[in-house]
Design an enzyme around this catalytic site. Sequence first.
Site, PDB file in Angstrom:
ATOM      1  N   HIS A 192       0.853  -1.188   0.000  1.00  0.00           N
ATOM      2  CA  HIS A 192       0.000   0.000   0.000  1.00  0.00           C
ATOM      3  C   HIS A 192       0.888   1.236   0.000  1.00  0.00           C
ATOM      4  O   HIS A 192       0.635   2.224  -0.699  1.00  0.00           O
ATOM      5  CB  HIS A 192      -0.904  -0.012   1.240  1.00  0.00           C
ATOM      6  CG  HIS A 192      -2.007   0.994   1.197  1.00  0.00           C
ATOM      7  ND1 HIS A 192      -1.779   2.352   1.338  1.00  0.00           N
ATOM      8  CD2 HIS A 192      -3.348   0.859   1.017  1.00  0.00           C
ATOM      9  CE1 HIS A 192      -2.940   2.996   1.255  1.00  0.00           C
ATOM     10  NE2 HIS A 192      -3.903   2.116   1.059  1.00  0.00           N
ATOM     11  N   TYR A 215      -4.615  -6.320   6.080  1.00  0.00           N
ATOM     12  CA  TYR A 215      -5.146  -5.246   6.922  1.00  0.00           C
ATOM     13  C   TYR A 215      -5.064  -3.867   6.250  1.00  0.00           C
ATOM     14  O   TYR A 215      -4.290  -3.658   5.314  1.00  0.00           O
ATOM     15  CB  TYR A 215      -4.419  -5.219   8.271  1.00  0.00           C
ATOM     16  CG  TYR A 215      -2.928  -4.930   8.205  1.00  0.00           C
ATOM     17  CD1 TYR A 215      -2.459  -3.627   8.244  1.00  0.00           C
ATOM     18  CD2 TYR A 215      -2.001  -5.966   8.129  1.00  0.00           C
ATOM     19  CE1 TYR A 215      -1.096  -3.358   8.201  1.00  0.00           C
ATOM     20  CE2 TYR A 215      -0.638  -5.703   8.085  1.00  0.00           C
ATOM     21  CZ  TYR A 215      -0.191  -4.397   8.121  1.00  0.00           C
ATOM     22  OH  TYR A 215       1.159  -4.127   8.061  1.00  0.00           O
ATOM     23  N   PRO A 218      -5.583  -3.568   0.809  1.00  0.00           N
ATOM     24  CA  PRO A 218      -4.778  -4.303   1.784  1.00  0.00           C
ATOM     25  C   PRO A 218      -3.393  -3.677   1.932  1.00  0.00           C
ATOM     26  O   PRO A 218      -2.986  -2.848   1.114  1.00  0.00           O
ATOM     27  CB  PRO A 218      -4.659  -5.686   1.156  1.00  0.00           C
ATOM     28  CG  PRO A 218      -4.691  -5.415  -0.315  1.00  0.00           C
ATOM     29  CD  PRO A 218      -5.617  -4.239  -0.500  1.00  0.00           C
ATOM     30  N   GLU A 219      -2.684  -4.114   2.931  1.00  0.00           N
ATOM     31  CA  GLU A 219      -1.341  -3.614   3.194  1.00  0.00           C
ATOM     32  C   GLU A 219      -0.374  -3.969   2.054  1.00  0.00           C
ATOM     33  O   GLU A 219       0.499  -3.196   1.713  1.00  0.00           O
ATOM     34  CB  GLU A 219      -0.838  -4.196   4.523  1.00  0.00           C
ATOM     35  CG  GLU A 219       0.547  -3.770   4.938  1.00  0.00           C
ATOM     36  CD  GLU A 219       0.658  -2.276   5.232  1.00  0.00           C
ATOM     37  OE1 GLU A 219      -0.366  -1.572   5.238  1.00  0.00           O
ATOM     38  OE2 GLU A 219       1.794  -1.817   5.444  1.00  0.00           O
ATOM     39  N   ALA A 220      -0.566  -5.124   1.476  1.00  0.00           N
ATOM     40  CA  ALA A 220       0.280  -5.519   0.337  1.00  0.00           C
ATOM     41  C   ALA A 220      -0.530  -6.436  -0.559  1.00  0.00           C
ATOM     42  O   ALA A 220      -1.360  -7.206  -0.082  1.00  0.00           O
ATOM     43  CB  ALA A 220       1.521  -6.238   0.839  1.00  0.00           C
TER      44      ALA A 220
END
Length: 748
Positions: free
Chosen positions: A568, A636, A616-618
Amino acid sequence: MENLTNCYEALQPAVCHACLFAKGAAPGRRFGGELFPLGRPAAQRSGSGGLDAQDPAPQPLTPGSGEVWLLTRSAPGHWTDGRPAAAAAAAMPVGGLLPLFSSPAGGGLGGGLGGGLGGGGSRKGSGPSAFRLTEKFVLLLVFSAFITLCFGAIFFLPDSSKLLSGVLFHSSPALQPAADHKPGPGARAEDSAEGLPRLREEGAPGNPAAALEDNLARIRENHERALREAKETLQKLPEEIQRDILLEKEKVAQDQLRDKDPFRGLPEVDFVPPIGVENREPADEAIREKRAKIVEMMKHAWNNYKRYAWGLNELKPISKEGHSSSLFGNIKGATIVDALDTLFIMGMKNEFQEAKSWIEKNLDFNVNAEISVFEVNIRFVGGLLSAYYLSGEEIFRKKAVELGVKLLPAFHTPSGIPWALLNMKSGIGRNWPWASGGSSILAEFGTLHLEFMHLSHLSGNPIFAEKVMNIRRVLNKLEKPEGLYPNYLNPSSGQWGQHHVSVGGLGDSFYEYLLKAWLMSDKRDLEAKKMYFDAIQAIETHLIRKSSGGLTYIAEWKGGLLEHKMGHLTCFAGGMFALGADGAPEALAQHYLELGAEIARTCHESYNRTFMKLGPEAFRFDGGVEAIATRQNEKYYILRPEVIETYMYMWRLTHDPKYRKWAWEAVEALENHCRVKGGYSGLRDVYFIYETYDDVQQSFFLAETLKYLYLIFSDDDLLPLEHWIFNTEAHLLPILREDKKEVEVKEK
Ligand code: DMJ
């Protein structure tokens, strides 16, 4: 794992028949309660029953699996099947203590233990399993010693990396130790320490053998360099070595002295009123309403912080209490300082005044705890500078410079590359323990430049600028692998650590600050410009790829191999490419604008492909997925701004309405899923149909996410990009003009 298999094979029959493996066990045979198979079912094994290091934890045996059985050890000397040792021993049938002997005649458990298992009692069953307890232990010991030797040889012999890549993982183009870490919620810390050898999917584009050869060449080169240095040192007389050490110490001590009291007071300055802060209502009613909604969101976030966590760093909106992050040591009030300029530009005057008087009375930097130099700089120094430039209130300038002085001891390293962590009271610094060989992090020491240039500008003292210009000097002296900047640099040796490159965590804002250093200098800092364009050219060659579905993404580079994952955090780069387009060589200007748009589209997809419509975070581009998180610990969303930041730049630079549309989608998603009674919370899984909250209202939600949203629904003459630079926490710094000084420093 084949070498282990081989190693095991080499033992047969002498040891292996007396060890952990048994093939062809009689179906359904089990004794004395549960036994535990070692590893996966036989059908899944590779080779001849080899021990696989990745095998899962022992599982109860399924009858008929013909599996290897391993008893667990409950206390020294007592091998049990999971029951109390005595009970287990009492019930222990033939070979019960080491039930894993197979008959050389090939009977295995079925034969060798057959009688015992069937009869369930006699320790002296038939066949070769009838070893005495002590003999079994001796055999076990011999076998363990042999296994230890095998592992020792693999992992501790010199140049084990070659052995590993050549033998263990010979089917892979190369092997990389994965150590991808990031401190803190700014998620320089969010990536986890895996610390294990990891296989990569792809080598250097098109030629894995060449990538491997490259890696080996690099390893050789490093060894040679270390040898050369050692030789040079050895050639010196002991007195010379002693002298060098003393000189080094003296230099650090002098620096310390000089930085202790860099001021005899702040010079007076004439405050120049800021440009573009008059806040006109947008003409279009629908846009006006949307903008008003964002102000309402800011009020909700601020009021709840004020109500439940006032004076503390952040709010826990579910628990309705304060949240403290170790990134700020025990400095307090992160949300207050981070929110200052957003309050100002949204016209929340009373709230701005409340914040100011809290700062006057309470903001204290004499804290005896470690802080993250990077986080404190971008949020606190940046927030205070921005508040000063917008409001002209002296308290903010004073506090910013006071804090800047407190950060100076971080630079007391042999190379002048600052430590990541600093105790502001003792002035002692160190690096994150997980960072490659004690290295400092590129995105951390590379994200001080803008604020430190302004500290010199506002204090009349060049010391801050000298510190960051020295960082640049060190970087410029170093050779860059493929023109790329590794994420790790050792502050003692001034040499690169691991060759990992990322435009996301650990690398991101270093590139951002090169571009912005050039822009903030009114385009006079040509060195920064060159460094930026050279760096992004190398990034484009080595890291940027297009998925089969046509999405452009920025992968991560680890010693020449790509990991097809985009964070992200990396999404900020869309805005960066577009912002820099103007200064690119003419033929490339349009290209960089388009690249920015492509990244924006990819990041929008990463949002759109979730249930929550928040990213998402990645997300990954491998194993048959595109722009989707595949690992639970990457699903997350912590109220991050980067995607919205890119929408903001793309909107300002293209006025394509889709960016306002996408920004509004994000507003709706935030309202639907992150808004709670007590503020806004991050989410643990954006693919899940129910919200699972992380219970943190990050200070950057107020500093960045809401500010960028507000700007997207404002006219362009609010904070025009020709006059303002946003630091990486979205704090505002004016462009420093040569002819027309914004702030005139007067001698006292
Ligand atoms: C912020 O603190 C800054 O944007 C930083 O550069 C990166 N991470 C966070 C927000 O995600």
